[in-house]
Design a protein around this motif. Sequence first.
Motif, PDB file in Angstrom:
ATOM      1  N   ASP A 139       0.833  -1.209   0.000  1.00  0.00           N
ATOM      2  CA  ASP A 139       0.000   0.000   0.000  1.00  0.00           C
ATOM      3  C   ASP A 139       0.861   1.250   0.000  1.00  0.00           C
ATOM      4  N   ARG A 140       0.406   2.258  -0.723  1.00  0.00           N
ATOM      5  CA  ARG A 140       1.239   3.463  -0.795  1.00  0.00           C
ATOM      6  C   ARG A 140       1.229   4.250   0.521  1.00  0.00           C
ATOM      7  N   ARG A 141       0.306   3.907   1.426  1.00  0.00           N
ATOM      8  CA  ARG A 141       0.284   4.583   2.734  1.00  0.00           C
ATOM      9  C   ARG A 141       0.854   3.694   3.848  1.00  0.00           C
ATOM     10  N   LEU A 176      -4.158  18.598  -1.632  1.00  0.00           N
ATOM     11  CA  LEU A 176      -4.056  17.209  -2.072  1.00  0.00           C
ATOM     12  C   LEU A 176      -3.116  17.088  -3.262  1.00  0.00           C
ATOM     13  N   CYS A 177      -2.308  16.025  -3.245  1.00  0.00           N
ATOM     14  CA  CYS A 177      -1.456  15.742  -4.397  1.00  0.00           C
ATOM     15  C   CYS A 177      -2.328  15.154  -5.507  1.00  0.00           C
ATOM     16  N   ARG A 178      -1.724  14.910  -6.674  1.00  0.00           N
ATOM     17  CA  ARG A 178      -2.533  14.462  -7.810  1.00  0.00           C
ATOM     18  C   ARG A 178      -3.212  13.124  -7.511  1.00  0.00           C
ATOM     19  N   GLU A 179      -2.449  12.215  -6.945  1.00  0.00           N
ATOM     20  CA  GLU A 179      -2.990  10.878  -6.681  1.00  0.00           C
ATOM     21  C   GLU A 179      -4.129  10.933  -5.649  1.00  0.00           C
ATOM     22  N   CYS A 180      -3.902  11.693  -4.587  1.00  0.00           N
ATOM     23  CA  CYS A 180      -4.941  11.838  -3.563  1.00  0.00           C
ATOM     24  C   CYS A 180      -6.175  12.499  -4.161  1.00  0.00           C
ATOM     25  N   ARG A 181      -5.928  13.485  -5.035  1.00  0.00           N
ATOM     26  CA  ARG A 181      -7.066  14.187  -5.632  1.00  0.00           C
ATOM     27  C   ARG A 181      -7.945  13.216  -6.427  1.00  0.00           C
ATOM     28  N   MET A 197      -8.072  13.325   4.397  1.00  0.00           N
ATOM     29  CA  MET A 197      -7.139  12.372   3.795  1.00  0.00           C
ATOM     30  C   MET A 197      -5.858  13.068   3.333  1.00  0.00           C
ATOM     31  N   SER A 198      -4.801  12.272   3.248  1.00  0.00           N
ATOM     32  CA  SER A 198      -3.527  12.782   2.724  1.00  0.00           C
ATOM     33  C   SER A 198      -2.615  11.596   2.478  1.00  0.00           C
ATOM     34  N   CYS A 199      -1.426  11.864   1.976  1.00  0.00           N
ATOM     35  CA  CYS A 199      -0.415  10.809   1.834  1.00  0.00           C
ATOM     36  C   CYS A 199       0.945  11.456   2.049  1.00  0.00           C
ATOM     37  N   ARG A 200       2.013  10.664   1.909  1.00  0.00           N
ATOM     38  CA  ARG A 200       3.356  11.208   2.134  1.00  0.00           C
ATOM     39  C   ARG A 200       3.663  12.392   1.227  1.00  0.00           C
ATOM     40  N   ALA A 201       3.088  12.377   0.014  1.00  0.00           N
ATOM     41  CA  ALA A 201       3.430  13.432  -0.944  1.00  0.00           C
ATOM     42  C   ALA A 201       2.793  14.772  -0.574  1.00  0.00           C
ATOM     43  N   CYS A 202       1.580  14.740  -0.060  1.00  0.00           N
ATOM     44  CA  CYS A 202       0.876  16.009   0.171  1.00  0.00           C
ATOM     45  C   CYS A 202       0.685  16.349   1.648  1.00  0.00           C
ATOM     46  N   GLY A 203       0.723  15.347   2.502  1.00  0.00           N
ATOM     47  CA  GLY A 203       0.199  15.526   3.855  1.00  0.00           C
ATOM     48  C   GLY A 203       1.175  16.081   4.854  1.00  0.00           C
TER      49      GLY A 203
HETATM   50 ZN    ZN Z   1      -1.383  12.828  -1.394  1.00  0.00          ZN
END
Ligand code: ZN
Length: 794
Positions: A139-141, A176-181, A197-203
């Motif tokens: 998982d990417r998270r 939000l990053c592109r993927e999260c969006r 929500m978020s991930c490593r790229a945007c959060g």
């Molecule tokens: Zn993200």
Amino acid sequence: MIGKKVKNMSDNAIKNRCRGIRRVRLLVHGRVQGVGFRPEMYRRLTGLGCTGHIRNTPEGVRLEIEGREETVRHLIENFSDIIPPRARVDELCISELTPAGGTGFFIEASSPAGESLLPIPPDLATCNECERELSDPGDRRRGYAFNTCTCCGPRFTIATGIPFDRRTSAMESFPLCRECRSEFAAVADRRFHAQTMSCRACGPRLSFFYTGGGKNEPSTAPLAAEEAVDAAARLLEEGGTVAVKGAGGFHLACDASSDRAVGRIRTLKGRPHKPLGVMVEDAETAGCICRLGPGAGKVLGSERAPIVLLGKKDSGLLSGAIAPGLGRIGVMLPYTPLHRVLFDHPRTPPVLVMTSCNRSEEPIAIDSRAVAGRLADMVDGVLDHDRKIENRCDDSVVGMADGAPVVFRRSRGYVPEPVMLAHEAPPILAAGAMWKNTLTLTRGRRAYQSQHIGDVADADNAAFFEETFKRFSALLRIDPEAVACDMHPDYPTTAFAVRLAKERGLPLLRVQHHHAHILSALAEHSRPGPVIGVSMDGTGYGEDGNVWGGEFLVADLKGYRRRFHLKYVPMPGGERAVSEPYRMALSYLADAFGPLEGLKVMEAVAGELPLGRVCALIGRENLSPLSSSCGRLFDAVASLLGIRHRCTYEGQAACELEALAAGDVEGGYPYGLEGGEIAFSETIAGICDDISAGVTPPVISARFHNTVARVVIESCVRLRDEDGLETVALSGGVMQNKYLLERCLEGLHERGFSVLRPAQAPPNDGGISLGQAAHANAKLSVRDGGVPVARDLE
Ligand code: ZN
Ligand code: ZN
Ligand code: FE
């Protein structure tokens, strides 16, 4: 059970119903925002071929649904089956509309205008799906410390406005990053419209730095991500202390099995004995250190994730210094992904002390600068992140009695869920009392109790009280039109209420302390009274100027009569008797045997104390106020048994007396109940006889508890005979005593009473503001759209 309101149909709507098409507007009240409600509805409704739209409004979620007659009917009838798991619907208002056609179903932008009802959900512990992703290598998270979705994550603690949205929260600074969006926009995704929500790229990003405490030099540059967790875990394993940024504030963490680390935290916090909360890796570890008992596992693992007080087991995983002298410890599970990631690290000890990062009784720290500055001596390292805590919020604390939870401290995970009051009334601020304080704001029938503020005797907490009023009223957009407070003239909360009422020209209601305790029980159970109100409490200002606290009231929302109370005894030296229980022992002994004889008894128990000096105070009215407090009676007995003569935290003597009580003792002591006064001189004499006869303290403690339970039960039976009331409300700080509460519940149920037991409103002074609000709400009720009735106000 969902309350449904249906409005009349227009002629046009009826005509269209005949053609088999129906359009309705639904206004949904309850916990419907920030729990994935709109996306779930979107999926359901598009799946059923309905058209229309859904939007968050400050009043709740508003839907317009058009579809085939049977589909719409079925949907409304089974509404509670189609909502997402963490949502809760309190009320569903339905109005019929003329079908308008349309091509699809849309989620519309939130509207900020209008009245706010449940604008912000409470924080929700990490859900199972998000936990699973954290340990899923694919998982990417994986290992991402801020993983959330539509049904979990921070809410109230990061909210800046209403309705709850990314824009009105601390997540606003993380676009939000592109993927999260694309996940956010994908209907089938479980993060469809997930606001936090978020991930490593945007959060938000983790960081760690050494403060220079312990053996590590202060960091010049903070560590990030995995390195940050690794450094924190190593420090904990080595016995260091780490400040961990949680949902509502910083925790101070250390290995719970290390006597040295726990001792250091106690010294530096200025908290020699008060129990420290712990966080365990998982439910299994919780079962190793404590007895889970019926119902406890469910509360522990709930989305509210409070600290639960549970019976201690011998496990070797806990230092004896965690909860000295007590039978119960406060346990919680990891409730944020950051906690989970920390525990997943192989070096992290399985049980961590997780106490609020502050000096004793101060508000919990929310800012890493404060932690690294003012608190640096107690913190070796800081596990920090860059998501701001907007609303400071301590962990909630829950006790268990008879398999059901009793909230002792209502904070994270509960706030700001409202309680429904009896009447429509103008907005009210209820300021609460002094200890363990909260405040309550109402709008219409809804009462929003604030998070735990603490003891406002402390100057920092008094400032936090005023800040909470400002923030909470701005956040909920409530502008009070009336103010309620305690009758105690010297409480800072009373002073604040008086000042606010004066400045704004608002009516002020002073509510008797124990009446407010009983009303908190009525409010949370949605009952108007009258009831037999049993308030076994510590300190509360009485209408006669004495210190009340062992009160049997006949009470309803608007008023009360004081029917029975514990016999007054002097509190030698006033307030000091609260922290020095031996003063109360002397007072009760003097009451039972006379001062000279009483002094002699006490000299045999604790001759080293300044007993003569204190005894001399007893007869001096101006130095020894009279008290009917049940808490003081417990203190007296604890001291008489040699358990504790001086306390370092509120209620310590009584808690230790309870911890000692043997479980299988039936007998009790005699007492007197005459003319509305309950006297304990025979009880004290009985205890002295037992001590002389060599009966052990655990047996004496149990007999004493049984006696107080009998007093409660017999008083209720008498009041039922005299006043014809069948319902008893139990409240007051002494009702936190599990042994006593369970005995009272059992005895009252056996005698056919219906009992309103404390559940979500704390029986201690944390519930006072809710009770005050319920009283003011009844006094100010607007009848049928009329003007506020406030004739008997000051
Ligand atoms: Zn993200
Ligand atoms: Zn989740
Ligand atoms: Fe109280």
